[in-house]
Write an enzyme that holds these catalytic residues in place. Structure first.
Site, PDB file in Angstrom:
ATOM      1  N   ARG A  21       0.833  -1.212   0.000  1.00  0.00           N
ATOM      2  CA  ARG A  21       0.000   0.000   0.000  1.00  0.00           C
ATOM      3  C   ARG A  21       0.869   1.265   0.000  1.00  0.00           C
ATOM      4  O   ARG A  21       1.048   1.905  -1.030  1.00  0.00           O
ATOM      5  CB  ARG A  21      -0.950  -0.028   1.222  1.00  0.00           C
ATOM      6  CG  ARG A  21      -2.146   0.913   1.089  1.00  0.00           C
ATOM      7  CD  ARG A  21      -1.849   2.343   1.492  1.00  0.00           C
ATOM      8  NE  ARG A  21      -1.285   2.471   2.826  1.00  0.00           N
ATOM      9  CZ  ARG A  21      -0.783   3.601   3.293  1.00  0.00           C
ATOM     10  NH1 ARG A  21      -0.782   4.702   2.555  1.00  0.00           N
ATOM     11  NH2 ARG A  21      -0.258   3.652   4.508  1.00  0.00           N
ATOM     12  N   CYS A  39       3.480   9.492   0.596  1.00  0.00           N
ATOM     13  CA  CYS A  39       2.101   9.922   0.350  1.00  0.00           C
ATOM     14  C   CYS A  39       2.075  10.975  -0.759  1.00  0.00           C
ATOM     15  O   CYS A  39       2.743  12.008  -0.652  1.00  0.00           O
ATOM     16  CB  CYS A  39       1.507  10.499   1.639  1.00  0.00           C
ATOM     17  SG  CYS A  39      -0.114  11.222   1.387  1.00  0.00           S
TER      18      CYS A  39
HETATM   19  N1  COA Z   1     -13.611   4.078  -3.341  1.00  0.00           N
HETATM   20  C1  COA Z   1     -13.741   4.513  -4.610  1.00  0.00           C
HETATM   21  N2  COA Z   1     -14.113   5.741  -4.945  1.00  0.00           N
HETATM   22  C2  COA Z   1     -14.378   6.592  -3.947  1.00  0.00           C
HETATM   23  C3  COA Z   1     -14.248   6.216  -2.604  1.00  0.00           C
HETATM   24  C4  COA Z   1     -13.836   4.908  -2.321  1.00  0.00           C
HETATM   25  N3  COA Z   1     -13.668   4.480  -1.077  1.00  0.00           N
HETATM   26  N4  COA Z   1     -14.574   7.265  -1.836  1.00  0.00           N
HETATM   27  C5  COA Z   1     -14.902   8.290  -2.662  1.00  0.00           C
HETATM   28  N5  COA Z   1     -14.771   7.858  -3.942  1.00  0.00           N
HETATM   29  C6  COA Z   1     -15.020   8.627  -5.152  1.00  0.00           C
HETATM   30  C7  COA Z   1     -16.453   9.074  -5.247  1.00  0.00           C
HETATM   31  O1  COA Z   1     -17.246   8.072  -5.833  1.00  0.00           O
HETATM   32  C8  COA Z   1     -16.312  10.312  -6.116  1.00  0.00           C
HETATM   33  O2  COA Z   1     -16.151   9.894  -7.459  1.00  0.00           O
HETATM   34  P1  COA Z   1     -16.693  10.779  -8.689  1.00  0.00           P
HETATM   35  O3  COA Z   1     -15.844  12.008  -8.713  1.00  0.00           O
HETATM   36  O4  COA Z   1     -16.455   9.899  -9.863  1.00  0.00           O
HETATM   37  O5  COA Z   1     -18.111  11.036  -8.379  1.00  0.00           O
HETATM   38  C9  COA Z   1     -14.986  10.904  -5.650  1.00  0.00           C
HETATM   39  O6  COA Z   1     -14.260   9.818  -5.100  1.00  0.00           O
HETATM   40  C10 COA Z   1     -15.156  11.983  -4.598  1.00  0.00           C
HETATM   41  O7  COA Z   1     -15.956  11.443  -3.548  1.00  0.00           O
HETATM   42  P2  COA Z   1     -16.421  12.251  -2.264  1.00  0.00           P
HETATM   43  O8  COA Z   1     -17.321  11.394  -1.456  1.00  0.00           O
HETATM   44  O9  COA Z   1     -16.918  13.613  -2.693  1.00  0.00           O
HETATM   45  O10 COA Z   1     -15.145  12.368  -1.412  1.00  0.00           O
HETATM   46  P3  COA Z   1     -13.992  13.400  -1.420  1.00  0.00           P
HETATM   47  O11 COA Z   1     -13.799  14.181  -2.645  1.00  0.00           O
HETATM   48  O12 COA Z   1     -14.156  14.135  -0.164  1.00  0.00           O
HETATM   49  O13 COA Z   1     -12.756  12.380  -1.367  1.00  0.00           O
HETATM   50  C11 COA Z   1     -11.469  10.573  -0.406  1.00  0.00           C
HETATM   51  C12 COA Z   1     -12.322  11.806  -0.199  1.00  0.00           C
HETATM   52  C13 COA Z   1     -10.536  10.483   0.784  1.00  0.00           C
HETATM   53  C14 COA Z   1     -12.331   9.372  -0.466  1.00  0.00           C
HETATM   54  C15 COA Z   1     -10.652  10.674  -1.721  1.00  0.00           C
HETATM   55  O14 COA Z   1     -10.074  11.925  -1.866  1.00  0.00           O
HETATM   56  C16 COA Z   1      -9.586   9.626  -1.769  1.00  0.00           C
HETATM   57  O15 COA Z   1      -9.839   8.461  -1.988  1.00  0.00           O
HETATM   58  N6  COA Z   1      -8.313  10.055  -1.593  1.00  0.00           N
HETATM   59  C17 COA Z   1      -7.156   9.188  -1.523  1.00  0.00           C
HETATM   60  C18 COA Z   1      -6.387   9.461  -0.276  1.00  0.00           C
HETATM   61  C19 COA Z   1      -5.205   8.518  -0.136  1.00  0.00           C
HETATM   62  O16 COA Z   1      -5.283   7.335  -0.419  1.00  0.00           O
HETATM   63  N7  COA Z   1      -4.068   9.070   0.323  1.00  0.00           N
HETATM   64  C20 COA Z   1      -2.860   8.336   0.489  1.00  0.00           C
HETATM   65  C21 COA Z   1      -2.832   7.471   1.699  1.00  0.00           C
HETATM   66  S1  COA Z   1      -2.594   8.328   3.218  1.00  0.00           S
HETATM   67 ZN    ZN Z   2       3.336   6.318   5.341  1.00  0.00          ZN
END
Ligand code: COA
Ligand code: ZN
Length: 310
Positions: free
Chosen positions: A18, A243
Site C-alpha cells: 500500500r 504519500c
Molecule cells: N472508493 C472509490 N471511490 C471513492 C471512494 C472509495 N472508497 N470514496 C470516494 N470515492 C469517489 C467518489 O465516488 C467520487 O467519485 P466521482 O468524482 O467519480 O463522483 C470521488 O471519489 C469523490 O468522492 P467524495 O465522497 O466527494 O469524497 P472526497 O472528494 O471528499 O474524497 C477521499 C475523499 C478520501 C475518499 C478521496 O479523496 C480519496 O480516496 N483520496 C485518496 C487518499 C489517499 O489514499 N491518500 C494516500 C494514503 S494516506
Molecule cells: Zn506512510
C-alpha cells in the site's frame, strides 16, 4: 537507553503493497503485487497492508485492490488489512473478503484537508458509520494517524492535537492506533516522550508506529518507540513509499533494515532476513530502480565478512 528494558519481540507490519506502491510511477500488475505479498508471508511476515480502497482517480496504483484481495492466500496467523477513509471503502473491502480495515485520518488540519478533504474532527466524526457497519458485519477496525509528529503543511503538530484525535478514535471503540510520521519529521526524543505520555493518557489503546526515513531518523525513531514500550511497527519492502498528498514525502523505513536492526540487537521479529532480501530485490526489479533500503545495498554484516574471507 536501558537495553535491559527493551521489548524482546516486535510485530512488523509490511505496508509495501500500500504505502510502498501508492506513489510509484511504475504500476505493478496484480500478479506482481501478489507475488510480493506471497514472498513476505513466506518470509514470516504476520501482518500485511495489502492495499487501499480509495478513489481510483486519487490513487490509480490502488485501483485493483479489490481484485487482488480475492486472490490472497489464506494462511493461518496472517492478518491482511486494507486502508480505508470511508464507508464506501469499507464495503469494497468487505466484498473483497477482508476481515480487517485501517481507517486513516491526519492529526494535522493541513494534511487532512489535502488528503481527504476534511478536517481531522470532520474525518473522525464521519468514521462513526464505519464503526457501526464494521461491528454489524464482523470486520475489525484499526486506525492510522498521519502527520502525528509534524506536518509538511502546518509545521509543528501540538501533542494535545494528537491526543485529542487518538482519544476520539479510542472512544469510538477503535483501540489499535498507529501514529504515523508521514514525511519523516519526527525525532527520537519527541517519539519517546509522545509515546510514554500518550500511553498514560489513553491506557486502553494499543499504539503502533509508522516512520518514513526522509531525514535519516527512521530507525533511531524505532529505537525510541521501543524504549517507550511500543512493539508494533510498520515498514515497507525495499524502503519504497510516500504519500502523494504530502509535499516532500519519501520512503518508509525499509523492512529489511528494520529486521536487520532487530536481528543485530536481539529483538525477535520471526522474519527470515535472507528471504526478505530476495523480496526487496524483486521489489526493485518491479518498480524499476533502487530504493532506500541500506541492507539491499550493503548486505548483512555476516555476508560481507564471509565474502572478504574467501
Ligand atoms: N472508493 C472509490 N471511490 C471513492 C471512494 C472509495 N472508497 N470514496 C470516494 N470515492 C469517489 C467518489 O465516488 C467520487 O467519485 P466521482 O468524482 O467519480 O463522483 C470521488 O471519489 C469523490 O468522492 P467524495 O465522497 O466527494 O469524497 P472526497 O472528494 O471528499 O474524497 C477521499 C475523499 C478520501 C475518499 C478521496 O479523496 C480519496 O480516496 N483520496 C485518496 C487518499 C489517499 O489514499 N491518500 C494516500 C494514503 S494516506
Ligand atoms: Zn506512510
Amino acid at each position: 537507553m536501558d537495553w535491559t528494558k527493551l521489548p524482546q519481540k516486535m510485530l512488523v507490519c509490511e505496508v509495501g503493497p500500500r504505502d510502498g506502491l501508492q506513489s510509484e510511477k511504475q504500476h505493478l500488475t496484480i500478479d506482481q503485487k501478489l507475488e510480493l505479498i506471497n514472498l513476505a508471508v513466506a518470509a514470516g511476515c504476520k501482518v500485511v497492508e495489502v492495499g487501499s480502497f480509495v478513489s481510483p482517480k486519487a490513487i490509480p496504483q490502488m485501483a485493483d485492490t479489490d481484485e487482488l484481495c480475492k486472490l490472497l492466500p489464506q494462511v493461518e496467523g496472517v492478518e491482511y488489512r486494507g486502508l480505508i477513509f470511508n464507508l464506501k471503502g469499507l464495503k469494497r473491502a468487505e466484498a473483497a473478503g477482508l476481515k480487517k480495515c485501517q481507517l486513516t485520518v491526519s492529526a494535522s488540519k493541513g494534511h487532512c484537508l489535502a488528503n481527504m478533504n476534511k478536517t481531522p474532527e470532520e474525518a473522525v466524526a464521519s468514521f462513526a458509520e464505519c464503526v457501526e457497519y464494521a461491528n454489524e458485519h464482523g470486520i475489525a477496525l484499526c486506525a492510522a494517524m498521519a502527520t502525528s509528529f509534524g506536518c509538511p503543511i502546518d509545521g509543528h503538530v501540538p501533542f494535545e492535537q494528537v491526543v485529542s484525535v487518538a482519544k476520539c478514535l479510542s472512544e469510538m471503540g477503535i483501540k489499535e492506533i498507529t501514529l504515523a510520521d508521514t514525511t519523516g519529521m519526527a525525532n527520537p526524543r519527541q517519539v519517546y516522550q509522545y509515546m510514554v505520555d500518550i500511553q498514560k493518557l489513553i491506557p486502553d489503546a494499543d499504539f503502533g508506529l509508522h516512520f518514513h526515513n526522509t531525514r535519516g531518523l527512521g530507525l533511531a525513531n524505532v529505537m525510541a518507540g521501543l524504549e517507550a514500550g511500543i512493539v508494533r511497527f510498520d515498514a515497507s519492502y525495499a524502503g519504497t513509499g510516500g504519500c502523494p498528498f504530502a509535499p516532500g514525502a519519501s520512503g518508509n523505513i525499509a523492512t529489511e533494515d528494520l529486521i536487520n536492526m532487530c536481528n543485530e540487537t536481539g529483538i525477535e521479529t520471526g522474519i527470515d532476513i535472507d528471504k526478505y532480501l530476495e523480496l526487496g530485490r524483486k521489489v526493485e526489479e518491479y518498480v524499476g530502480g533502487k530504493r532506500s533500503s541500506a541492507l539491499l545495498r550493503a548486505g548483512k554484516c555476516s555476508d560481507i565478512v564471509a565474502k572478504n574471507k574467501k
